[in-house]
Structure formats: C-alpha cells, structure tokens
Design a protein around this motif. Structure first.
Motif, PDB file in Angstrom:
ATOM      1  N   MET A   1     -30.391  21.199 -10.466  1.00 12.32           N
ATOM      2  CA  MET A   1     -29.750  22.003 -10.236  1.00 12.32           C
ATOM      3  C   MET A   1     -30.368  23.083 -11.104  1.00 12.32           C
ATOM      4  SD  MET A   1     -25.357  22.437 -10.691  1.00 12.32           S
ATOM      5  CE  MET A   1     -24.657  23.050  -9.241  1.00 12.32           C
ATOM      6  N   ALA A   2     -30.407  24.770  -9.917  1.00 14.93           N
ATOM      7  CA  ALA A   2     -30.098  25.507 -11.406  1.00 14.93           C
ATOM      8  C   ALA A   2     -29.390  26.310 -12.302  1.00 14.93           C
ATOM      9  CB  ALA A   2     -31.217  26.443 -10.154  1.00 14.93           C
ATOM     10  N   VAL A   3     -29.983  26.197 -13.028  1.00 20.95           N
ATOM     11  CA  VAL A   3     -29.286  27.005 -13.894  1.00 20.95           C
ATOM     12  C   VAL A   3     -29.185  28.511 -14.380  1.00 20.95           C
ATOM     13  CG1 VAL A   3     -28.597  27.033 -16.688  1.00 20.95           C
ATOM     14  CG2 VAL A   3     -29.460  24.957 -15.790  1.00 20.95           C
ATOM     15  N   THR A   4     -27.680  29.219 -14.008  1.00 21.40           N
ATOM     16  CA  THR A   4     -27.861  31.188 -14.627  1.00 21.40           C
ATOM     17  C   THR A   4     -27.290  31.235 -15.689  1.00 21.40           C
ATOM     18  OG1 THR A   4     -26.111  30.699 -12.890  1.00 21.40           O
ATOM     19  CG2 THR A   4     -27.668  31.021 -11.531  1.00 21.40           C
ATOM     20  N   LEU A   5     -27.104  32.392 -15.981  1.00 17.45           N
ATOM     21  CA  LEU A   5     -26.753  33.094 -16.472  1.00 17.45           C
ATOM     22  C   LEU A   5     -25.477  34.459 -16.655  1.00 17.45           C
ATOM     23  CD1 LEU A   5     -26.229  33.343 -20.006  1.00 17.45           C
ATOM     24  CD2 LEU A   5     -27.939  34.594 -20.079  1.00 17.45           C
ATOM     25  N   ARG A   6     -24.560  34.025 -17.627  1.00 19.22           N
ATOM     26  CA  ARG A   6     -23.732  35.027 -16.858  1.00 19.22           C
ATOM     27  C   ARG A   6     -22.947  35.382 -18.263  1.00 19.22           C
ATOM     28  NH1 ARG A   6     -18.900  33.112 -13.792  1.00 19.22           N
ATOM     29  NH2 ARG A   6     -18.322  32.767 -16.067  1.00 19.22           N
ATOM     30  N   ILE A   7     -22.772  37.243 -18.515  1.00 24.27           N
ATOM     31  CA  ILE A   7     -22.644  37.198 -19.859  1.00 24.27           C
ATOM     32  C   ILE A   7     -20.728  37.365 -20.116  1.00 24.27           C
ATOM     33  CG2 ILE A   7     -24.585  37.148 -20.768  1.00 24.27           C
ATOM     34  CD1 ILE A   7     -24.184  40.446 -20.944  1.00 24.27           C
ATOM     35  N   PHE A  27     -25.904  48.585 -11.742  1.00 25.81           N
ATOM     36  CA  PHE A  27     -25.307  47.232 -11.599  1.00 25.81           C
ATOM     37  C   PHE A  27     -23.468  48.044 -10.056  1.00 25.81           C
ATOM     38  CE2 PHE A  27     -26.611  46.504 -14.819  1.00 25.81           C
ATOM     39  CZ  PHE A  27     -26.479  44.967 -14.837  1.00 25.81           C
ATOM     40  N   ARG A  28     -23.764  46.810  -9.426  1.00 24.07           N
ATOM     41  CA  ARG A  28     -22.612  46.978  -8.322  1.00 24.07           C
ATOM     42  C   ARG A  28     -21.374  46.524  -9.219  1.00 24.07           C
ATOM     43  NH1 ARG A  28     -24.036  43.639  -4.467  1.00 24.07           N
ATOM     44  NH2 ARG A  28     -23.210  41.837  -5.748  1.00 24.07           N
ATOM     45  N   LEU A  29     -20.055  46.767  -8.851  1.00 26.45           N
ATOM     46  CA  LEU A  29     -18.744  46.855  -9.067  1.00 26.45           C
ATOM     47  C   LEU A  29     -18.420  45.356  -8.117  1.00 26.45           C
ATOM     48  CD1 LEU A  29     -16.379  46.842 -11.443  1.00 26.45           C
ATOM     49  CD2 LEU A  29     -15.548  48.979 -10.130  1.00 26.45           C
ATOM     50  N   THR A  47     -29.851  39.249 -10.192  1.00 24.53           N
ATOM     51  CA  THR A  47     -28.801  37.364 -10.295  1.00 24.53           C
ATOM     52  C   THR A  47     -27.889  37.929 -11.445  1.00 24.53           C
ATOM     53  OG1 THR A  47     -31.208  36.945 -11.275  1.00 24.53           O
ATOM     54  CG2 THR A  47     -31.096  36.189  -9.044  1.00 24.53           C
ATOM     55  N   VAL A  48     -27.922  39.175 -12.323  1.00 24.50           N
ATOM     56  CA  VAL A  48     -27.192  39.701 -13.287  1.00 24.50           C
ATOM     57  C   VAL A  48     -25.837  40.018 -13.450  1.00 24.50           C
ATOM     58  CG1 VAL A  48     -27.485  40.902 -15.018  1.00 24.50           C
ATOM     59  CG2 VAL A  48     -29.515  40.285 -14.565  1.00 24.50           C
ATOM     60  N   ARG A  49     -25.598  38.848 -13.734  1.00 23.70           N
ATOM     61  CA  ARG A  49     -24.154  39.276 -13.925  1.00 23.70           C
ATOM     62  C   ARG A  49     -23.229  39.248 -15.242  1.00 23.70           C
ATOM     63  NH1 ARG A  49     -25.422  39.007  -9.742  1.00 23.70           N
ATOM     64  NH2 ARG A  49     -24.698  37.403  -7.659  1.00 23.70           N
ATOM     65  N   VAL A  73     -31.132  41.405 -22.817  1.00 26.43           N
ATOM     66  CA  VAL A  73     -32.515  41.818 -22.471  1.00 26.43           C
ATOM     67  C   VAL A  73     -32.855  42.250 -21.184  1.00 26.43           C
ATOM     68  CG1 VAL A  73     -35.314  41.633 -22.376  1.00 26.43           C
ATOM     69  CG2 VAL A  73     -33.549  40.831 -23.948  1.00 26.43           C
ATOM     70  N   LEU A  74     -32.311  43.530 -20.066  1.00 26.66           N
ATOM     71  CA  LEU A  74     -33.319  43.420 -18.906  1.00 26.66           C
ATOM     72  C   LEU A  74     -33.987  43.439 -18.324  1.00 26.66           C
ATOM     73  CD1 LEU A  74     -30.099  46.004 -18.185  1.00 26.66           C
ATOM     74  CD2 LEU A  74     -29.891  43.471 -17.785  1.00 26.66           C
ATOM     75  N   GLU A  75     -34.915  42.205 -17.457  1.00 29.51           N
ATOM     76  CA  GLU A  75     -35.943  42.030 -16.962  1.00 29.51           C
ATOM     77  C   GLU A  75     -36.389  42.945 -15.876  1.00 29.51           C
ATOM     78  OE1 GLU A  75     -37.320  37.793 -17.492  1.00 29.51           O
ATOM     79  OE2 GLU A  75     -38.182  38.438 -19.886  1.00 29.51           O
ATOM     80  N   VAL A  76     -36.888  43.444 -15.849  1.00 30.28           N
ATOM     81  CA  VAL A  76     -37.320  44.722 -14.291  1.00 30.28           C
ATOM     82  C   VAL A  76     -38.694  44.915 -14.038  1.00 30.28           C
ATOM     83  CG1 VAL A  76     -35.488  46.551 -15.203  1.00 30.28           C
ATOM     84  CG2 VAL A  76     -37.772  47.072 -15.436  1.00 30.28           C
TER      85      VAL A  76
END
Length: 135
Positions: A1-7, A27-29, A47-49, A73-76
């Motif tokens: 299962m993939a791991v994701t990150l939400r802060i 970002f979207r609200l 994929t950033v939350r 850190v936001l990678e773009v």
C-alpha cells in the motif's frame, strides 16, 4: 500500500490562511468549516494535502521556523513559474530564488500562520539519476 502525507497546521486566522494557500500558492479549498467552532479547512494541490485547524492565542510564531521549527517543502515542475505566480500575488518572500549547493533552486516564504515554506524543483528519484558506467 502506498504511503501519502497530509499535514495539519494551526492558525488563529483561517481566512488569511485560505487566502494565502488559494490565491498565492494556488491550492484548492476542499473543505470549509470556518463557521464551526473551532474552524477547520482542508486544502489541496495535486497530491499535497493541508488541513488547518483554528486555534486562538498562538504564541511564539518564530518557533515555527527552522532550525527549531518545521520547513514545509513543496516540490514543483517549474520553480521559476511558481516564483512568478507568488510575486504577481504581491506576497513577500523570505528569500528569493537561489541555486543551492545540492543542485536544486528554491525560494522561501512564510504563510500567515508563520509556517516556513520552501518551493523547489522536484528532487530526482533514484531511478531518474544517471548511472555511472565502469571505465
């Protein structure tokens, strides 16, 4: 299962936070419970939350900054385009675009709640890095 990150972050002014993340960083609200007590919002971009909960009386915002605090850190794909978007919004930078010794370029800014953000190129994945060939 993939791991994701939400802060989850905390702010005493969710309106200012929503404005920053939607207008400045695009970002979207996704969820808006600012009318509730305590208020809460959920924001996303790709994929950033980021969730933000309302908390009153937050002291010592400088403690959120490195070296003791956290760097978000936001990678773009295109750091220069991101910088242009931030600059066109009128939001102040902490540090302008710089080439770093580790091979990436970035710029830095603070959100309204005092969180320190670094916007940088995507870090190459191990499979994307050139392989050395034996001589």
């Amino acid at each position: 299962m993939a791991v994701t990150l939400r802060i989850e972050i905390f702010s005493d002014d969710l309106d200012a936070l929503v404005d920053f993340y939607t207008r400045v960083l695009r970002f979207r609200l996704d969820r808006d419970e600012r009318a509730d007590s305590p208020g809460y919002v959920a924001l996303s971009r790709d994929t950033v939350r980021i969730g933000a909960a309302e908390r009153g009386g937050i002291a010592h915002l400088e403690g959120r900054r490195p070296p003791a605090g956290t760097e978000i850190v936001l990678e773009v794909d295109d750091v220069r385009a991101e910088l242009a978007a931030v600059e066109s919004s009128g939001w102040p930078l902490e540090e302008g675009l710089q080439d770093r010794p580790w091979g990436l370029a970035d710029f830095r800014l603070l959100d309204p709640a005092g969180y320190y953000l670094r916007v940088t190129h995507h870090q190459p994945q191990p499979s994307e890095q050139p392989r050395s060939t034996p001589s």
